[in-house]
Design a protein around this motif. Sequence first.
Motif, short mmCIF file in Angstrom:
data_model
loop_
_atom_site.label_atom_id
_atom_site.label_comp_id
_atom_site.label_asym_id
_atom_site.label_seq_id
_atom_site.Cartn_x
_atom_site.Cartn_y
_atom_site.Cartn_z
N LEU A 285 -6.38 7.09 -2.72
CA LEU A 285 -6.21 6.05 -1.71
C LEU A 285 -7.01 6.37 -0.45
CD1 LEU A 285 -2.38 5.34 -2.04
CD2 LEU A 285 -4.22 3.73 -2.56
N PRO B 67 -4.01 -1.00 -4.58
CA PRO B 67 -3.04 0.05 -4.89
C PRO B 67 -2.59 0.08 -6.35
CG PRO B 67 -2.08 -1.65 -3.47
CD PRO B 67 -3.55 -1.87 -3.49
N GLU C 299 0.82 -1.22 0.00
CA GLU C 299 0.00 0.00 0.00
C GLU C 299 0.85 1.26 0.00
OE1 GLU C 299 -2.07 -3.47 1.28
OE2 GLU C 299 -0.34 -2.50 2.24
#
Length: 520
Positions: A458, A470, A377
């Motif tokens: 995000l 991601p 991430e």
Amino acid sequence: MELECPGFIRNPETWTTEDTRAYETNTVWLGLPLLLLMENAGRAVADAVECVLGDVRNRKVVVYAGKGGNGGDAIVAARHLALRGADVTVYLLYDPKLVEHRDAALNLQHLQRLKTVKIVHLDDPRDYSPQEADALIDGILGIGVRGKLREPVASALAAFNASKGLRVAVDIPTGLDPDTGKAVEGTARVDITVTMGTLKPGLLADEAKPYVGQVLVADIGMPRDAYIYAGPGDVAARIPRRPRDAYKGGNGKVLSVGGSYHYFGAPFYMASAALYAGADLSFLAAPEDVARSAATANPGIIPVPLKGDIITREHVKDLVEEARHVNAVAIGPGLGTAEETKQAVAEFLEAIRGKPTVIDADALKAVAELRPKLWPEAVLTPHRGEARMLAGHDGEPQELAAEIAKTYGATVIVKAPKPPGDVICGPDGRCRFNMTGHPAMAVGGTGDVLTGITAGFLARRAALSKSLEPLNIAAAAAWTSGRAGELAVEEKGDNITAIDVLNKVQAAIREAYSLISGGG
């Protein structure tokens, strides 16, 4: 024994509903109309019926059609079966005027002109009754529908399930969740599911087996480019709209960390882009003068002033505390390359492990030198030179992106001119590409805009508890940034600045949402 039907995909991929929506929209953006995909889908359903029944001449077929794209597929199937000699009756669950999918409405208008197909609309759902037919087709609801079945769907499905004959579902049995396989009361029970393009995860679930029968995956002609390359569908399908019960902060909060006594503009672009990407709140942690300057230029930015001219290890504790209260972090633009700043970056990243974090510019130098352990991430956004630094050698953008992602365990966007364009890779080896952008974007600050967009996207997903994805969110951000640059050039010519790109971010996102495919 399972059927062997020619023309269907033998080793299909599996896509979520979100993937399907994204790539359908990308297909339209590439110039291939959904009308053509609908034609191919309907023909595939007719092929499946013919595969089981053999010659369909004089066979009785009953089709149940909803008002979305799924109903449009079923209507096309009805036309093809009638063309092959079947005796076809179409039950429209809704008044024809309520058909909401443009391509479904067009196919319905054509079907209404045919004398070989009987079309029935029942005003009272209680009038649905079981049928004696050779085949029955469920084209009522598609992959985008969840929850309890309402009228007239519930009554139509009760009749469908009680009917005698081969039962076929278009894409997904109505009532079955395509992502989880959970079935609501009254879900269609079929012998064959003809699903479009790829498998859906729900079709593979054990609890879905009583409903889906044999699954055939139809090739409807969706180009590989639609899912290899980023497109507006990656924005429209993956970046969530604000819910009706939205509240301040509920659509994402971003902490940007950057700036130094030399660099005021970079952190401003980063923090502003997070807002323009749709985050509700954008905090900027920077040296005092930088933070206040940015907030003066854009009052939407919430300053977090730090004492001194640069960020040092003394600030890490406060930065970690600020990061606890946001959904995503962006770090790097304008930090400078002082040794104590690099150490602060490494410590900060270690302390926020697992949080969605975008790492750019000067923070990449700290990562390359100190090698903190990253996570999927975390999204690195190097340009070609920074990518060489991270990899330790030169190479083609795709080679560099794949190697950096694997080495650092992070997601990577290597910014590169066309061809090949931006390369986005994840640590699992998957890669995508982005072809939006313009040579005029090769000016200071445009990379900082991409950083802020990525963090904003995000944060929006994290705030609504959606899986972060991601790789695909980085692809969506790259498309948005590049498209904003193209729109800026269209308006102002080749001599644009980062502020011009920043000011077109919202227009690029609006354009993407306008292209999302309708129906279900």
